[in-house]
Design a protein around this motif. Structure first.
Motif, short mmCIF file in Angstrom:
data_model
loop_
_atom_site.label_atom_id
_atom_site.label_comp_id
_atom_site.label_asym_id
_atom_site.label_seq_id
_atom_site.Cartn_x
_atom_site.Cartn_y
_atom_site.Cartn_z
N MET A 1 4.49 -2.08 -2.12
CA MET A 1 3.16 -1.93 -1.68
C MET A 1 3.22 -0.48 -0.69
O MET A 1 4.15 -0.38 0.07
N ARG A 2 2.38 0.18 -0.70
CA ARG A 2 2.33 1.66 -0.02
C ARG A 2 1.22 1.40 1.12
O ARG A 2 0.17 0.74 1.06
N GLY A 3 1.25 2.02 2.30
CA GLY A 3 0.36 1.90 3.46
C GLY A 3 0.46 0.85 4.20
O GLY A 3 1.26 -0.16 4.04
N ARG A 4 -0.58 0.45 4.76
CA ARG A 4 -0.73 -0.68 5.75
C ARG A 4 -1.84 -1.68 5.35
O ARG A 4 -2.80 -1.18 4.71
N ARG A 5 -1.66 -2.89 5.48
CA ARG A 5 -2.71 -3.79 5.09
C ARG A 5 -2.80 -4.84 6.25
O ARG A 5 -1.87 -5.00 7.04
N MET A 6 -4.16 -5.08 6.30
CA MET A 6 -4.60 -5.95 7.47
C MET A 6 -4.43 -7.33 7.02
O MET A 6 -4.64 -7.88 5.79
N TYR A 7 -3.55 -8.41 7.98
CA TYR A 7 -3.68 -9.75 7.78
C TYR A 7 -3.73 -10.44 9.01
O TYR A 7 -3.56 -10.02 10.09
N ALA A 8 -4.15 -11.85 8.86
CA ALA A 8 -4.39 -12.79 9.85
C ALA A 8 -3.11 -13.52 9.91
O ALA A 8 -2.57 -13.58 8.95
#
Length: 112
Positions: A1-8
């Motif tokens: 996975m590249r970059g940033r992801r939003m999670y709760a």
């Protein structure tokens, strides 16, 4: 996975009756995959709770929703999709059931 992801995420503790009570929740951007991200949240929480935890082990699982068989969990950390609807990974802090049974009854009752 590249970059940033939003999670709760949510952190819950288990009461004596077996029900989960959320003690912290939020959302943020993470640069790691879900299992690594939930492990990071769990390790940080353990560090912040130093002296208040009675011991145990950290168990990280994928998309499973329930506590694995043979494990008595006192804390649950879940990483969810950004809307908070779908679990992506979970971490549990607790004891293996065989170790839990070896504890004196009074200590087992205090752990829930």
């Amino acid at each position: 996975m590249r970059g940033r992801r939003m999670y709760a995420f949510e952190i819950a503790t288990r009461g004596r009756d077996g029900s989960w009570s959320t003690v912290a929740s939020g959302s943020g951007q993470f640069s790691r995959p879900p299992k690594a991200s939930v492990r990071s949240i769990a390790e940080r929480w353990i560090h912040e709770e130093t002296g208040r935890l009675s011991g145990g082990r950290l168990l990280v699982v994928g998309r499973r929703r329930g506590v694995p068989r043979g494990f008595v969990a006192g804390v649950r950390i879940r990483l969810l999709d950004p809307q908070g609807d779908y679990p992506l990974a979970s971490a549990y802090i607790g004891l293996d059931r065989r170790d839990y049974r070896r504890l004196p009854v009074a200590e087992r009752l205090s752990r829930g």
